[in-house]
Design a protein around this motif. Structure first.
Motif, PDB file in Angstrom:
ATOM      1  N   ASP A 327       0.855  -1.196   0.000  1.00  0.00           N
ATOM      2  CA  ASP A 327       0.000   0.000   0.000  1.00  0.00           C
ATOM      3  C   ASP A 327       0.890   1.246   0.000  1.00  0.00           C
ATOM      4  OD1 ASP A 327       0.081   0.879   3.136  1.00  0.00           O
ATOM      5  OD2 ASP A 327       0.141  -1.302   2.931  1.00  0.00           O
ATOM      6  N   TYR A 328       0.343   2.351  -0.486  1.00  0.00           N
ATOM      7  CA  TYR A 328       1.167   3.547  -0.636  1.00  0.00           C
ATOM      8  C   TYR A 328       1.587   4.148   0.710  1.00  0.00           C
ATOM      9  CZ  TYR A 328       0.359   3.620  -5.700  1.00  0.00           C
ATOM     10  OH  TYR A 328       0.332   3.320  -7.033  1.00  0.00           O
ATOM     11  N   ALA A 329       0.790   3.945   1.760  1.00  0.00           N
ATOM     12  CA  ALA A 329       1.184   4.477   3.075  1.00  0.00           C
ATOM     13  C   ALA A 329       2.507   3.834   3.493  1.00  0.00           C
ATOM     14  CB  ALA A 329       0.095   4.189   4.099  1.00  0.00           C
ATOM     15  N   LEU A 330       2.609   2.523   3.312  1.00  0.00           N
ATOM     16  CA  LEU A 330       3.849   1.837   3.683  1.00  0.00           C
ATOM     17  C   LEU A 330       4.968   2.190   2.699  1.00  0.00           C
ATOM     18  CD1 LEU A 330       5.460  -0.077   5.440  1.00  0.00           C
ATOM     19  CD2 LEU A 330       4.471  -2.006   4.206  1.00  0.00           C
ATOM     20  N   ALA A 331       4.640   2.305   1.406  1.00  0.00           N
ATOM     21  CA  ALA A 331       5.660   2.674   0.407  1.00  0.00           C
ATOM     22  C   ALA A 331       6.274   4.030   0.786  1.00  0.00           C
ATOM     23  CB  ALA A 331       5.023   2.759  -0.979  1.00  0.00           C
TER      24      ALA A 331
END
Ligand SMILES: C[S@@+](CC[C@H](N)C(=O)[O-])C[C@H]1O[C@@H](n2cnc3c(N)ncnc32)[C@H](O)[C@@H]1O
Length: 344
Positions: A327-331
């Protein structure tokens, strides 16, 4: 239901099956040694009563009652369902009567509120979503189970681990790799809840211990200063394959834009799987270093968490490994951390 606008492809939806979540647990692969140990203790501490409030064909009650370690400890196994004649009728998404304080063992229906709308079955399940803050039927079911029993063993989607559902009573969670259901390959988790709050749940994948849930979730965090990161920028210097490929040879990866073959003009604001991104404050040589460092961090946390820091994505790859999505939050956190590392 229309599944592809481009090809005009449609699939038929069985409204009753979808709204009732009638996917039966035909395998007993969920009854792992750790789950058996949990049930043994729970049966000993309670009166030996078992209850499945979403009992269907009764596969789960059968599996426990026939298990060689557990069968002598089961005094009575009973169930409810909203349909059929095998069990007393009860709407367990509203309330679960449990005067005998039985241990609940169940595989509730799964259906996200947004999927119910997309599949055109919203009117059949609206009454449940209206009275709950939860966004999936299995979470409403779980809330009811936890309100009604001291011990709950529930087969639920693996994405539960990354959800915000309260996990203070979660004692053990076992991710099941094998297919459990006759007609769906939804990645599943056996979540075992006890009667009081505890600090951390023990997580397994099959028989392999992965660690405590709080340690696994901590791998997703970073205290590195936040950088300006623009996702879904067709001119971005970093390519991101945010899902594992189905071929088993193209894992999630940060790449230089030049070496990423995905067409930049396919990137749109809502892209979540393949994209380009930009860190405008970084020089070209820093970008190269960040890509390397970000992949190192990503692979380290995948390894340390047995992949559980990432949500599952559409079944297994050709090598038999469960595909995952970043997910982009983790990326974003991984990139922030990478910038911190290269500037050390
Ligand atoms: C996922 S199946 C599980 C059946 C069984 N426990 C198993 O694993 O084989 C869900 C079952 O819940 C029943 N069900 C769906 N909505 C229900 C409700 N509101 N109350 C009680 N049972 C319900 C369905 O009829 C179906 O039999």
């Amino acid at each position: 239901m229309l599944v592809s606008k481009a090809t005009n492809r449609t699939v038929e939806i069985d409204a009753s099956k979808v709204s009732l979540g009638s996917f039966y647990t035909t395998q007993s692969g969920w009854l792992t040694p750790e789950v058996i140990k949990f049930l043994e203790k729970a049966l000993k501490e309670s009166k030996g009563f078992l209850l499945d409030p979403f009992a269907g064909d009764g596969h789960l009650l059968d599996a426990v009652s026939k298990n060689k370690t557990l069968k002598n400890k089961v005094v009575k196994a009973s169930g409810f369902d909203i349909q059929g004649t095998t069990w007393p009728i009860n709407d367990s998404l509203l309330e679960i009567p449990n005067q005998e304080q039985a241990i609940i063992v169940t595989n509730p229906p799964y259906l996200a509120n947004h999927s119910a709308k997309r599949k055109g079955v919203s009117s059949l399940v609206a009454k449940y979503f209206e009275r709950s803050a939860q966004k999936n039927l299995y979470m409403i079911a779980l809330e009811n189970c936890l309100a009604s029993a001291d011990y709950v063993v529930a087969i639920i989607p693996e994405t539960f681990l990354l959800s915000s559902f309260p996990k203070d009573r979660l004692e053990l969670a076992v991710v099941i790799q094998a297919e459990l259901f006759g007609d769906t390959d939804a990645p599943a988790l056996v979540a075992c809840f006890g009667n009081n709050e505890r600090k951390a749940a023990h997580i397994f994948t099959g028989n392999q211990s992965i660690g405590q849930l709080n340690e696994i979730l901590a791998l997703r965090e970073s205290t590195a200063p936040k950088q300006r990161i623009v996702f879904n920028d067709p001119l971005g210097r970093i390519g991101l394959r945010a899902v594992d490929g189905s071929d088993g040879k193209s894992p999630i990866e940060f790449l230089s834009a030049e070496s990423f073959s995905y067409p930049a003009n396919s990137v749109v604001v809502s892209s979540r799987l393949m994209t380009y991104l930009e860190l405008p404050e970084l020089s070209d040589s820093e970008i190269t270093q960040v890509i390397k460092e970000a992949n190192r961090t990503l692979n380290r946390i995948r390894e340390a968490s047995g992949d559980l820091v990432l949500a599952p994505f559409k079944g297994n790859d050709k090598a038999g490994r469960r595909r995952r999505r970043l997910d982009y939050a983790l990326a974003r956190r991984i990139l922030n951390q990478a910038v911190k590392e290269i500037r050390k």
